[in-house]
Every structure is written in structure tokens, then in C-alpha cells.
Design an enzyme around this catalytic site. Structure first.
Site, short mmCIF file in Angstrom:
data_model
loop_
_atom_site.label_atom_id
_atom_site.label_comp_id
_atom_site.label_asym_id
_atom_site.label_seq_id
_atom_site.Cartn_x
_atom_site.Cartn_y
_atom_site.Cartn_z
N SER A 51 0.83 -1.20 0.00
CA SER A 51 0.00 0.00 0.00
C SER A 51 0.87 1.26 0.00
O SER A 51 1.73 1.40 -0.86
CB SER A 51 -0.96 -0.05 1.19
OG SER A 51 -2.02 0.88 1.02
N ASP A 89 -5.81 -3.57 -2.50
CA ASP A 89 -4.79 -3.20 -1.52
C ASP A 89 -4.18 -4.41 -0.81
O ASP A 89 -4.88 -5.25 -0.26
CB ASP A 89 -5.42 -2.27 -0.48
CG ASP A 89 -4.40 -1.61 0.41
OD1 ASP A 89 -3.88 -2.29 1.33
OD2 ASP A 89 -4.11 -0.42 0.21
#
Length: 302
Positions: free
Chosen positions: A93, A205
Site C-alpha cells: 500500500s 490493496d
């Protein structure tokens, strides 16, 4: 002379044309659905080849955390000041964003300068269309531009961006191919960012698979893993590292960069506090290598 009724009719006829024209302009500049990246340079999860060296291999794992990820830059700054430079980098991320830039050769000074200049609209492209509010193409282009359009395997340091398969949340470790697409996939927070489709598989993510993927750094050959955990509640995954750095970050929305300098400073402070343990462990590992007769050679990678 035309009456009032005629004037109203003209206005009513004008609005549909105005709406159609406006919609056409918006559609011309916006994608409506995620692209399926399947060209030869699309990111790949290739077989991991361990980094080998006569000295202890240091792995840096930069965890997920949205805009709190500016703290990663402060950690790198403190490590570099102490003469500690990781041999490999794993990012997930926001950690993948910083990690890719660092692996591409940007040192702490360059990263800090970039942090001072970057604004949220440099990375975040809100859209009225598609499956979520943020398309993600702007982040992809930013990363590719900053890394000189080099694929992951051509970066200065071994690097891996961790993403999750949509639905199953199964971890995928991208270690080859287009760096910007890999980072975009790693940072595509569900319901906020569009998912990224690579060879028919939808990715989101990587924090959904592991917020601090220490195991990936171990697989890549790290003898000493330094993990940076900027998650809100702390990640148990980070506890598998040799050194865990948990900066006292300030909570903000994922796309809110207003406290970036505070979080950068928090990362530097936390990393400085961890330096004695890092130095102790590196000395111990170096002594173990000597006693075991580990052959002297330079750092090698795939």
C-alpha cells in the site's frame, strides 16, 4: 413578439443539449472501467530468488497505512544517518509507494524533498465514473515517472510490492514488470480506489493480505528484517520481524496529506529509538557469519 411560453420551451430544449455536451466532455477524459493489463510488461509474481551476501542481508518492510506512510521516509532518513542501508525492500500500500521510490535509488534526502512538494492531487485522481471514487492512474504514472519507467527487476535494489487478490485476499508478491502498475495494485483500497486487473485477475490493496509482510522479506533472503508498522491498531504480522518500528503517527484520512511532515518526523524519531537494537543485531549476525565461514562475496540478486 414571442411570448413567455415560447421562451420557456426554448430553454427546455436547450438543457438536454447542454447536458449531452457536458457528459461527452467528461466521458472523453475519463475511463469507465478498469483496464486489463496483459502486455508483456505487466507485473508478475515470479519465483523469488534469495539475495545473498557475505554480510548480513538487511530487509526493510514498509507497511500499509494510507497517508501515515509518510512516516516511512522519516525511518529511512534515520537509518541512512546511522549508516544503515537495506539490501532489499518490501512494500505494501503506501509502503509500496515509498519503497518503490527508495528501491529506484532515491535516498532519504530526495524522498524528503519529494514529500515536501507532493500534494494529494498529484497522486489522487477522483472520478465521477467507474467502480470507485479514485481511478489510480495518476499514482501509476507518478511512480513510473519517478523511477524512470524501469520495471521492478531493473530497480537499484531488489523490491517487491504486495497486493491481494480481490475476493480471496490471497497475497500476491509482484517482483517483476511494470513498477507503477504493481504499486497501484498494492495501494488500491477497496471502495475508494478502482481495483487493478492484471492478466484477468483483479487486485486490491495488499494490506488485506498482510499489513506488514515480513515473511516476504525473509523469503527474499533477509537475515535481519526491519519492519515499519504505521497501521492504526498495530499489526501482528510485524511482530515476526527482528526490529519493529511503530511511529506515533497522526491519524488522518487515507487521502489527507495535511499532516505529512508530522508523520515524517514521527518516523524519524521512532527509528532513532530503534537504532541501538539494529546495531546490536547486525553485529551479532556479522559475528555469526564469520564463525560459520560464510564466503566473502558481494551482494547478488536475481
Amino acid at each position: 413578439m414571442p411570448g413567455k411560453g415560447h421562451s420557456n420551451q426554448s430553454i427546455m430544449k436547450f438543457f438536454p443539449r447542454l447536458f449531452s455536451y457536458t457528459a461527452a466532455l467528461l466521458l472523453a477524459g475519463c475511463a469507465l472501467a478498469p483496464v486489463n493489463y496483459e502486455a508483456g510488461d505487466a507485473p508478475q509474481a515470479a519465483q523469488v530468488v534469495r539475495v545473498q551476501s557475505a554480510r548480513p542481508v538487511v530487509g526493510l518492510v514498509l507497511g500499509a497505512g494510507g497517508s501515515r506512510g509518510f512516516a516511512h521516509i522519516g525511518v529511512i532518513k534515520a537509518l541512512e544517518t546511522a549508516g544503515i542501508r537495506p539490501d532489499l525492500v518490501v512494500g505494501v500500500s503506501s509502503g509500496a509507494v515509498v519503497g518503490a521510490l527508495y528501491a529506484a535509488g532515491m535516498d532519504a534526502r530526495a524522498l524528503e524533498a519529494a514529500a515536501l512538494e507532493v500534494e494529494d492531487n498529484d497522486l489522487i485522481d477522483f472520478t465521477l465514473f467507474g467502480p470507485a471514487m479514485v481511478e489510480g492512474a495518476r499514482l501509476q504514472d507518478f511512480i513510473n515517472g519517478a523511477t524512470g519507467n524501469r520495471p521492478i527487476e531493473k530497480l537499484s535494489l531488489p523490491f517487491a510490492a504486495v497486493a491481494a487478490e480481490s475476493g480471496s485476499n490471497r497475497m500476491t508478491v509482484f517482483n517483476r514488470g511494470n513498477t507503477g502498475i504493481a504499486v497501484r495494485a498494492s495501494a488500491s483500497v477497496p471502495r475508494l480506489f478502482w481495483p487493478v486487473i492484471i492478466r484477468g485477475t483483479e487486485y486490491v490493496d495488499g494490506g488485506l493480505a498482510s499489513r506488514v509482510p515480513v515473511s516476504v522479506a525473509r523469503a527474499m533472503g533477509a537475515d535481519l528484517v526491519i519492519a515499519v508498522d504505521v497501521s492504526r491498531r498495530g499489526s501482528v504480522d510485524a511482530d515476526a520481524a527482528d526490529v519493529v518500528i511503530r511511529p506515533a503517527v497522526i491519524r488522518t484520512r487515507i487521502t489527507d496529506f495535511s499532516r505529512k511532515l508530522d508523520n515524517l518526523a514521527a518516523g524519524e524519531t521512532a527509528a532513532r529509538a530503534a537504532l541501538p537494537r539494529v546495531s546490536t543485531l547486525m553485529a551479532r549476525l556479522s559475528a555469526d557469519n564469520l564463525s560459520s565461514g560464510r564466503a566473502a562475496s558481494g551482494l547478488t540478486r536475481n
